[in-house]
Design an enzyme around this catalytic site. Structure first.
Site, PDB file in Angstrom:
ATOM      1  N   TRP A 125     -50.869 -23.829  23.569  1.00 38.40           N
ATOM      2  CA  TRP A 125     -51.501 -22.746  22.537  1.00 38.40           C
ATOM      3  C   TRP A 125     -52.475 -23.790  21.161  1.00 38.40           C
ATOM      4  O   TRP A 125     -52.611 -23.366  20.608  1.00 38.40           O
ATOM      5  CB  TRP A 125     -50.679 -22.333  21.409  1.00 38.40           C
ATOM      6  N   CYS A 154     -49.368 -15.477  26.451  1.00 40.02           N
ATOM      7  CA  CYS A 154     -48.711 -14.200  26.833  1.00 40.02           C
ATOM      8  C   CYS A 154     -48.806 -13.039  27.613  1.00 40.02           C
ATOM      9  O   CYS A 154     -48.035 -12.949  28.383  1.00 40.02           O
ATOM     10  CB  CYS A 154     -47.844 -13.996  25.701  1.00 40.02           C
ATOM     11  N   HIS A 188     -47.837 -10.431  20.970  1.00 40.52           N
ATOM     12  CA  HIS A 188     -47.253 -10.584  21.926  1.00 40.52           C
ATOM     13  C   HIS A 188     -46.942  -9.761  23.499  1.00 40.52           C
ATOM     14  O   HIS A 188     -46.345  -8.758  22.757  1.00 40.52           O
ATOM     15  CB  HIS A 188     -45.551 -11.162  21.419  1.00 40.52           C
ATOM     16  N   ASP A 217     -39.272 -10.854  29.262  1.00 40.49           N
ATOM     17  CA  ASP A 217     -40.535 -11.966  28.900  1.00 40.49           C
ATOM     18  C   ASP A 217     -40.619 -13.221  29.453  1.00 40.49           C
ATOM     19  O   ASP A 217     -39.658 -14.126  29.426  1.00 40.49           O
ATOM     20  CB  ASP A 217     -40.130 -12.282  27.273  1.00 40.49           C
ATOM     21  N   ASN A 274     -37.657  -6.057  14.920  1.00 42.52           N
ATOM     22  CA  ASN A 274     -37.167  -5.723  13.580  1.00 42.52           C
ATOM     23  C   ASN A 274     -36.489  -6.759  12.731  1.00 42.52           C
ATOM     24  O   ASN A 274     -36.741  -6.255  11.745  1.00 42.52           O
ATOM     25  CB  ASN A 274     -35.684  -4.706  14.033  1.00 42.52           C
ATOM     26  N   ASP A 300     -36.985  -8.988   9.336  1.00 41.97           N
ATOM     27  CA  ASP A 300     -37.256  -8.741   8.225  1.00 41.97           C
ATOM     28  C   ASP A 300     -37.996 -10.156   8.037  1.00 41.97           C
ATOM     29  O   ASP A 300     -38.192 -11.814   8.656  1.00 41.97           O
ATOM     30  CB  ASP A 300     -36.423  -9.078   6.950  1.00 41.97           C
ATOM     31  N   GLU A 357     -50.986   4.354  25.738  1.00 44.20           N
ATOM     32  CA  GLU A 357     -49.515   4.691  24.881  1.00 44.20           C
ATOM     33  C   GLU A 357     -48.838   4.196  24.133  1.00 44.20           C
ATOM     34  O   GLU A 357     -48.670   2.914  24.648  1.00 44.20           O
ATOM     35  CB  GLU A 357     -48.876   4.800  26.468  1.00 44.20           C
ATOM     36  N   GLU A 378     -38.955   2.659  10.678  1.00 42.55           N
ATOM     37  CA  GLU A 378     -38.137   2.411   9.663  1.00 42.55           C
ATOM     38  C   GLU A 378     -37.681   2.648   7.744  1.00 42.55           C
ATOM     39  O   GLU A 378     -38.657   4.203   7.651  1.00 42.55           O
ATOM     40  CB  GLU A 378     -39.658   1.476   9.324  1.00 42.55           C
ATOM     41  N   GLU A 428     -31.768   3.278  11.368  1.00 41.93           N
ATOM     42  CA  GLU A 428     -32.401   2.508  10.860  1.00 41.93           C
ATOM     43  C   GLU A 428     -31.691   1.573  10.560  1.00 41.93           C
ATOM     44  O   GLU A 428     -31.198   0.663  10.658  1.00 41.93           O
ATOM     45  CB  GLU A 428     -33.877   2.397  10.798  1.00 41.93           C
ATOM     46  N   TYR A 486     -52.967 -16.791  17.964  1.00 41.20           N
ATOM     47  CA  TYR A 486     -52.410 -15.514  17.909  1.00 41.20           C
ATOM     48  C   TYR A 486     -51.212 -15.584  17.959  1.00 41.20           C
ATOM     49  O   TYR A 486     -50.589 -14.486  17.416  1.00 41.20           O
ATOM     50  CB  TYR A 486     -53.417 -14.498  18.964  1.00 41.20           C
TER      51      TYR A 486
END
Length: 686
Positions: free
Chosen positions: A240, A276, A334, A357, A397, A399, A436, A446, A451, A515
């Site tokens: 990277w 990735c 990602h 992943d 998710n 913060d 999609e 959100e 949530e 990126y």
């Protein structure tokens, strides 16, 4: 005197069986089956045919790993009727010297190479005939298989489609590129099966590894580890830092076939380099090849929560410049994959799509892999379910907390954004070249009550206070499309929500970035030390980022981060805004010359116009397409291409497969990296 049966010839019916098992794309030179489904075999005897009153027939299927002397053998007799829960065979017809058999494997069989033998006994005489070899794969068409997918359209897309799209860019600038998965190309199936014998699990305990080769949960997790080479003789090495001098830049790849063949032909030596979307696409190829329904996923504003506290920290100095001070990061995009399977290892309710992943980010169980993690578990905050749910939950998710770093090193928290992470989660649409949005599969809207309940269930470690109401509101804007080679205009709008005038300092800063969100170098800056904004007034400050400034350090992803900083002098208030801009490369124009017919030579013309305000040199076009052509490299006929100048090259190839195919083209030169394009071509059967 008893006369034993003598076999003259054996026909595995490769054409009929492969068509019936949806493996015809592998060709018809060998038998490729899917487990839990009947197949037909024909046996021709000499001298006399099979006589049920005199002859006893049994069959032996054998699989294993010859290199470590592990074998598994099943012997079963000829039955009156065909069952689908075990290895068995029944007689379909018996005419003269020819016998036709219907056979079936259980839907829990191990995948891999098999041999099939027939044992014929007449009184005390017996003969053993080798009927041949075959490969057994997972079966999404079989309701008893753990990868059963009850949709023909989805099976066509996620198992049989050997070409697709990957998505990249930024949440407000999403680009698509074609990718050749190529799971049916020559040699790829053997390579994918060979890959399984290179895992750390196999090398440490081959017997245990082999015992689990019927389990898609285990196989998919192993593939997640093997696509990277961090712990084993895996496929890809990641990089990277923008230095690819001793390998291939990740963006230069157009498909998985060249990568897998290079890995195989080099004696399982790592292929340089991947990022990735390359890791994900190669994993997609391998898993589709083995019969597991799989699709590529792109998550925009994807959190890498290194500290595992469901928050990522962003740092800026007093000039608005992004600082690289955090172990955490927010990747502008990602990629990973999802595979479809049941999860008998979990409590009920977590079957379906599982996130995997293969990009080496964190260790899981001591190795660099991730998943399978139930997407349903991620959405509902059940992060205690195997495997790696907390990590992927944070990717979509977490913060984002922004800090201002003062000259003396002290830090001021500027605010919390709980809506930034996990936007526009994308995959290719069924049966068409469109995006999609599947964000709803991973998270509730959100701010909704659902949530909030999910966050409470996930046992968020850090409870951040609600932000106080701000006196000012700021927002960064730019053109919807920003072309590589052009100057970029950005604006910062500032709204004074108070009833009195305020004096502010306004700073705009532009930086080239990787990126994964890491800053490289400043390429634009503006500082308005004294700006007076009246009550309820909207003020706009602009910044132009010049090509001559960003071109020196921009990476092949063409991404620039714009930050806005507003310091309200007499209100002790600091506001921060950030926007990532992805510059758009020019389109490659592709034209097909002549009527596309299978096995007949076809010609494509590729056109390119230099969009940069400087000459381009050392241009190379790369052309490939599953079922159309192996990779071709064509040197640009012009030694240099001036600004606005058009260049044209021609490529000739012979399509080997009929139907809808994609011709993929990549252009690379000294100043412009990996300009991509593709053309859908419908090839008529010859």
């Amino acid at each position: 005197m008893a006369q034993a049966l003598q076999g003259a010839s054996f026909d595995l019916q490769c054409h009929a069986n492969n068509n019936a098992h949806n493996t015809a794309a592998f060709g018809f030179t060998r038998l490729v089956l899917r487990r839990g489904q009947r197949f037909t075999v024909t046996v021709n005897f000499t001298s006399r045919g099979y006589q049920p009153q005199r002859d006893t027939i049994a069959f032996i299927v054998e699989t294993g790993l010859e290199a470590v002397e592990i074998t598994e053998k099943v012997e079963f007799p000829l039955s009156q009727s065909l069952a689908y829960d075990s290895w068995n065979a029944t007689l379909v017809s018996n005419v003269r010297n020819q016998m036709t058999l219907s056979m079936c494997s259980p839907p829990t069989s191990k995948i891999g190479h098999y041999s099939l033998k027939m044992l014929c006994s007449t009184q005390d005489l017996s003969s053993l005939f080798n009927l041949g070899e075959f490969i057994l794969l997972f079966n999404p068409w079989c309701s008893g298989d753990a990868v059963f997918l009850n949709s023909e359209a989805q099976r066509n897309e996620y198992v049989l489609n050997d070409q697709g799209l990957t998505f990249s860019g930024a949440s407000k600038n999403i680009f698509s590129s074609a990718w050749d998965f190529g799971q049916f190309e020559d040699g790829i199936l053997n390579i994918c099966l060979k890959l399984l014998n290179n895992s750390k699990n196999f090398l440490e305990n081959p017997k245990e590894d082999f015992s689990k080769r019927n389990d898609p949960v285990y196989i998919s997790r192993i593939v997640s580890a093997l696509v990277n080479c961090n712990d084993d003789d895996g496929i890809l090495e990641g990089r990277w830092d923008n230095d690819y001098s001793n390998g291939v830049p990740p963006l230069a790849w157009n498909g998985s076939v060249s990568i897998l063949r290079q890995w195989n032909n080099s004696g399982c030596h790592r292929v340089r380099y991947g990022q990735c979307w390359v890791f994900a696409a190669v994993a997609c190829t391998v898993l589709r090849c083995l019969g597991i329904p799989t699709r590529n996923i792109t998550n925009f504003n994807s959190a890498h929560d290194k500290e595992q506290n469901l928050r990522v920290d962003n740092f800026s100095d007093e000039n608005g410049k992004i600082l690289n001070l955090s172990k955490d990061s927010i990747w502008n995009f990602h990629c990973w994959v999802e595979s479809w399977m049941t999860r008998p290892d979990l409590k009920p309710g977590f079957d379906g799509w599982q996130a995997l992943d293969p990009t080496p980010q964190e260790r899981s169980g001591g190795i660099f892999c991730c998943g399978p993690a139930s997407v349903k578990a991620i959405k509902n905050g059940d992060v205690d379910q195997a495997y790696d749910c907390p990590f992927i939950f944070a990717e979509v998710n977490a913060d984002c907390v922004t800090w201002l770093v003062h000259k003396d090193g002290s830090r001021t928290e500027l605010g919390v954004n709980n809506k930034l992470i996990g936007q526009h989660i994308s995959t290719k649409a069924l049966g068409k070249d469109e995006r999609e949005d599947i964000t709803h599969n991973y998270k509730y809207p959100e701010g909704s009550e659902e949530e909030r309940n999910v966050f409470r269930k996930a046992d968020k470690k850090v409870k951040l206070p609600n932000e106080p109401k701000k006196l000012f509101t700021i927002k960064l804007k730019s053109n919807k499309t920003n072309l590589n080679g052009s100057n970029i205009d950005v604006s910062l709008t500032i709204l004074n929500n108070s009833s009195v005038s305020k004096n502010c300092r306004v700073i705009l800063c532009a930086q080239t970035i990787r990126y994964n969100g890491k800053p490289i170098e400043e390429c634009g800056w503006k500082d308005v030390e004294h700006a007076t904004i009246g009550p309820q007034e909207v003020k706009t400050e602009t910044l132009q980022v010049h090509y001559s400034d960003y071109s020196r350090t921009i990476t092949e992803h063409n991404q620039i981060c714009i930050t806005g900083l507003v310091i309200v002098h007499d209100a002790n208030e600091v506001l921060f805004a950030k926007k990532v801009i992805s510059l758009q490369n020019p389109d490659l124009q592709i034209k097909i010359i002549g009527e596309p017919i299978q096995h007949r030579e076809l010609e494509a013309e590729i056109y390119f116009i230099n969009p940069l305000p400087e000459d381009l040199c050392n241009g190379v076009f790369s052309i490939e397409g599953a079922g159309l052509t192996n990779e071709q490299k064509i040197q640009c006929p012009n030694r240099s291409i001036g600004p606005g100048q058009e260049v044209k090259v021609k490529a000739k190839f012979i399509p080997l497969k009929s139907g809808l195919r994609k011709l993929l083209v990549d252009f690379d030169c000294n100043k412009l990296k990996d300009v991509k394009g593709f053309k859908n071509v419908i090839i008529k059967s010859s």
